[in-house]
Design a protein around this motif. Structure first.
Motif, PDB file in Angstrom:
ATOM      1  N   SER A 196     -94.969 -91.575 -78.036  1.00 28.24           N
ATOM      2  CA  SER A 196     -94.843 -92.333 -79.275  1.00 28.24           C
ATOM      3  C   SER A 196     -94.999 -93.834 -79.053  1.00 28.24           C
ATOM      4  N   GLY A 197     -95.922 -94.423 -79.788  1.00 27.10           N
ATOM      5  CA  GLY A 197     -96.063 -95.871 -79.766  1.00 27.10           C
ATOM      6  C   GLY A 197     -94.847 -96.552 -80.368  1.00 27.10           C
ATOM      7  N   ILE A 198     -94.208 -95.892 -81.325  1.00 21.27           N
ATOM      8  CA  ILE A 198     -92.997 -96.445 -81.937  1.00 21.27           C
ATOM      9  C   ILE A 198     -91.897 -96.562 -80.885  1.00 21.27           C
ATOM     10  N   GLU A 199     -91.699 -95.494 -80.115  1.00 22.61           N
ATOM     11  CA  GLU A 199     -90.679 -95.527 -79.068  1.00 22.61           C
ATOM     12  C   GLU A 199     -91.023 -96.552 -77.985  1.00 22.61           C
ATOM     13  N   VAL A 211     -92.681 -99.323 -78.430  1.00 22.32           N
ATOM     14  CA  VAL A 211     -92.398-100.640 -79.002  1.00 22.32           C
ATOM     15  C   VAL A 211     -90.888-100.892 -79.051  1.00 22.32           C
ATOM     16  N   GLN A 212     -90.114 -99.885 -79.408  1.00 20.52           N
ATOM     17  CA  GLN A 212     -88.658-100.063 -79.426  1.00 20.52           C
ATOM     18  C   GLN A 212     -88.143-100.433 -78.042  1.00 20.52           C
ATOM     19  N   GLU A 213     -88.677 -99.807 -77.019  1.00 23.56           N
ATOM     20  CA  GLU A 213     -88.264-100.114 -75.653  1.00 23.56           C
ATOM     21  C   GLU A 213     -88.711-101.527 -75.254  1.00 23.56           C
ATOM     22  N   ILE A 214     -89.920-101.901 -75.653  1.00 31.00           N
ATOM     23  CA  ILE A 214     -90.424-103.254 -75.365  1.00 31.00           C
ATOM     24  C   ILE A 214     -89.550-104.293 -76.051  1.00 31.00           C
ATOM     25  N   LEU A 215     -89.201-104.054 -77.315  1.00 31.34           N
ATOM     26  CA  LEU A 215     -88.397-105.013 -78.073  1.00 31.34           C
ATOM     27  C   LEU A 215     -86.974-105.140 -77.544  1.00 31.34           C
ATOM     28  N   ALA A 216     -86.502-104.141 -76.830  1.00 33.96           N
ATOM     29  CA  ALA A 216     -85.179-104.238 -76.211  1.00 33.96           C
ATOM     30  C   ALA A 216     -85.198-105.245 -75.062  1.00 33.96           C
ATOM     31  N   ASP A 217     -86.395-105.495 -74.525  1.00 36.51           N
ATOM     32  CA  ASP A 217     -86.553-106.378 -73.367  1.00 36.51           C
ATOM     33  C   ASP A 217     -87.164-107.741 -73.725  1.00 36.51           C
ATOM     34  N   VAL A 218     -88.064-107.762 -74.713  1.00 37.29           N
ATOM     35  CA  VAL A 218     -88.816-108.970 -75.054  1.00 37.29           C
ATOM     36  C   VAL A 218     -88.837-109.128 -76.570  1.00 37.29           C
ATOM     37  N   LYS A 219     -88.541-110.323 -77.058  1.00 39.21           N
ATOM     38  CA  LYS A 219     -88.664-110.585 -78.498  1.00 39.21           C
ATOM     39  C   LYS A 219     -90.116-110.953 -78.765  1.00 39.21           C
ATOM     40  N   VAL A 220     -90.822-110.068 -79.472  1.00 39.88           N
ATOM     41  CA  VAL A 220     -92.249-110.249 -79.705  1.00 39.88           C
ATOM     42  C   VAL A 220     -92.621-109.605 -81.042  1.00 39.88           C
ATOM     43  N   PRO A 221     -93.479-110.250 -81.819  1.00 40.07           N
ATOM     44  CA  PRO A 221     -93.921-109.603 -83.059  1.00 40.07           C
ATOM     45  C   PRO A 221     -94.861-108.440 -82.739  1.00 40.07           C
ATOM     46  N   VAL A 222     -94.871-107.453 -83.642  1.00 46.17           N
ATOM     47  CA  VAL A 222     -95.660-106.241 -83.447  1.00 46.17           C
ATOM     48  C   VAL A 222     -96.453-105.953 -84.721  1.00 46.17           C
ATOM     49  N   ILE A 223     -97.713-105.578 -84.529  1.00 44.46           N
ATOM     50  CA  ILE A 223     -98.522-105.066 -85.628  1.00 44.46           C
ATOM     51  C   ILE A 223     -98.897-103.635 -85.243  1.00 44.46           C
ATOM     52  N   PHE A 224     -98.452-102.668 -86.045  1.00 45.22           N
ATOM     53  CA  PHE A 224     -98.869-101.293 -85.828  1.00 45.22           C
ATOM     54  C   PHE A 224    -100.200-101.081 -86.536  1.00 45.22           C
ATOM     55  N   ILE A 225    -101.136-100.463 -85.844  1.00 37.22           N
ATOM     56  CA  ILE A 225    -102.443-100.128 -86.402  1.00 37.22           C
ATOM     57  C   ILE A 225    -102.569 -98.623 -86.246  1.00 37.22           C
ATOM     58  N   THR A 226    -102.448 -97.893 -87.348  1.00 36.86           N
ATOM     59  CA  THR A 226    -102.299 -96.445 -87.233  1.00 36.86           C
ATOM     60  C   THR A 226    -102.942 -95.683 -88.385  1.00 36.86           C
ATOM     61  N   THR A 265     -90.053 -94.929 -92.666  1.00 37.54           N
ATOM     62  CA  THR A 265     -88.778 -94.211 -92.663  1.00 37.54           C
ATOM     63  C   THR A 265     -87.589 -95.134 -92.845  1.00 37.54           C
ATOM     64  N   GLY A 266     -87.802 -96.428 -92.721  1.00 31.80           N
ATOM     65  CA  GLY A 266     -86.695 -97.380 -92.765  1.00 31.80           C
ATOM     66  C   GLY A 266     -86.109 -97.620 -91.388  1.00 31.80           C
ATOM     67  N   ASP A 267     -86.581 -96.883 -90.391  1.00 36.01           N
ATOM     68  CA  ASP A 267     -86.061 -97.013 -89.031  1.00 36.01           C
ATOM     69  C   ASP A 267     -87.053 -97.668 -88.084  1.00 36.01           C
ATOM     70  N   ARG A 268     -88.082 -98.303 -88.629  1.00 34.83           N
ATOM     71  CA  ARG A 268     -89.106 -98.860 -87.739  1.00 34.83           C
ATOM     72  C   ARG A 268     -88.574-100.070 -86.979  1.00 34.83           C
ATOM     73  N   PRO A 269     -89.185-100.341 -85.838  1.00 36.29           N
ATOM     74  CA  PRO A 269     -88.774-101.514 -85.059  1.00 36.29           C
ATOM     75  C   PRO A 269     -89.100-102.800 -85.809  1.00 36.29           C
ATOM     76  N   ALA A 310    -100.125-102.124 -81.717  1.00 35.59           N
ATOM     77  CA  ALA A 310     -99.791-100.781 -81.235  1.00 35.59           C
ATOM     78  C   ALA A 310    -100.189 -99.669 -82.192  1.00 35.59           C
ATOM     79  N   ASP A 311    -100.722 -98.613 -81.604  1.00 35.37           N
ATOM     80  CA  ASP A 311    -100.928 -97.361 -82.324  1.00 35.37           C
ATOM     81  C   ASP A 311     -99.618 -96.578 -82.250  1.00 35.37           C
ATOM     82  N   ILE A 312     -99.494 -95.552 -83.088  1.00 36.37           N
ATOM     83  CA  ILE A 312     -98.274 -94.757 -83.109  1.00 36.37           C
ATOM     84  C   ILE A 312     -98.379 -93.537 -82.200  1.00 36.37           C
ATOM     85  N   GLN A 313     -99.521 -92.843 -82.272  1.00 37.01           N
ATOM     86  CA  GLN A 313     -99.728 -91.635 -81.467  1.00 37.01           C
ATOM     87  C   GLN A 313    -100.538 -92.017 -80.237  1.00 37.01           C
TER      88      GLN A 313
END
Length: 193
Positions: free
Chosen positions: A129-132, A134-149, A157-161, A120-123
């Motif tokens: 937001s790609g971050i948002e 991904v957060q929504e996806i992770l609420a539904d599916v347990k899946v690893p994520v690689i952000f490419i940004t 920020t310490g708040d990443r998914p 996932a990209d961020i912008q």
């Protein structure tokens, strides 16, 4: 959870994967990749010639590739970057289930396809937001994520998914390949029974 628990889980996952490799191929792989022996030296240890060791290593790597093959969702709004990522993913033997360019499209594709990895990209295209996403996806599916940004500071920020990994643009194709392989190798959901 203690600091040692994630390490123990990673060791258990690696052990489960390695047990699925035939014994001689596993020995050849571990002697060369982990212990640093040449194929010739590994051959002397296991009683085979270097050409046979090379074949055994190929067999072990093919088994690891088979075990870690995944269905991948790409969330990227830049068409050229999306095509490059898709080519890398396909060259690694994975299936690209969709390429999404917006938050809503990403969430819908994840719900439809239940990917084994999200890149996932961020912008995104509509300034979402790609971050948002991904957060929504992770609420539904347990899946690893690689952000490419190009904006890694937005994830620091310490708040990443979680679980999430980070590559900065411009990325090196070899780095992306290595990150995908590592994430999938240690992902418990892809360990065969």
């Amino acid at each position: 959870m203690s600091a040692d628990e994630p390490v123990a889980a990673d060791i258990a996952i690696a052990d489960a994967r390695l047990r699925r490799i035939p014994s001689l191929a596993r020995q050849a792989l571990l002697l060369t990749a982990v212990e640093g022996f040449s194929e010739e030296d590994a051959g002397r240890i296991i009683g085979r010639d270097a050409a046979t060791v090379h074949g055994l290593i190929d067999e072990a790597m093919a088994e690891i590739d088979r075990q870690t093959r995944a269905r991948i969702l790409i969330i990227e709004d830049e068409p050229i970057i999306a095509m490059d990522i898709e080519m890398i993913v396909r060259d690694l033997g994975h299936e690209v289930v969709a390429v999404a360019t917006t938050h809503s499209e990403a969430v819908a594709e994840a719900q439809t396809h239940k990917p084994g990895l999200v890149l996932a990209d961020i912008q995104l295209a509509d300034n979402s937001s790609g971050i948002e996403a991904v957060q929504e996806i992770l609420a539904d599916v347990k899946v690893p994520v690689i952000f490419i940004t190009a904006f890694p500071e937005r994830l620091l920020t310490g708040d990443r998914p979680e679980p999430a990994f980070l590559l900065t643009k411009p990325y090196q194709p070899a780095t992306l390949r290595a990150a995908i392989a590592q994430v999938l190798f240690f992902d418990e959901s892809t360990v065969p029974a």
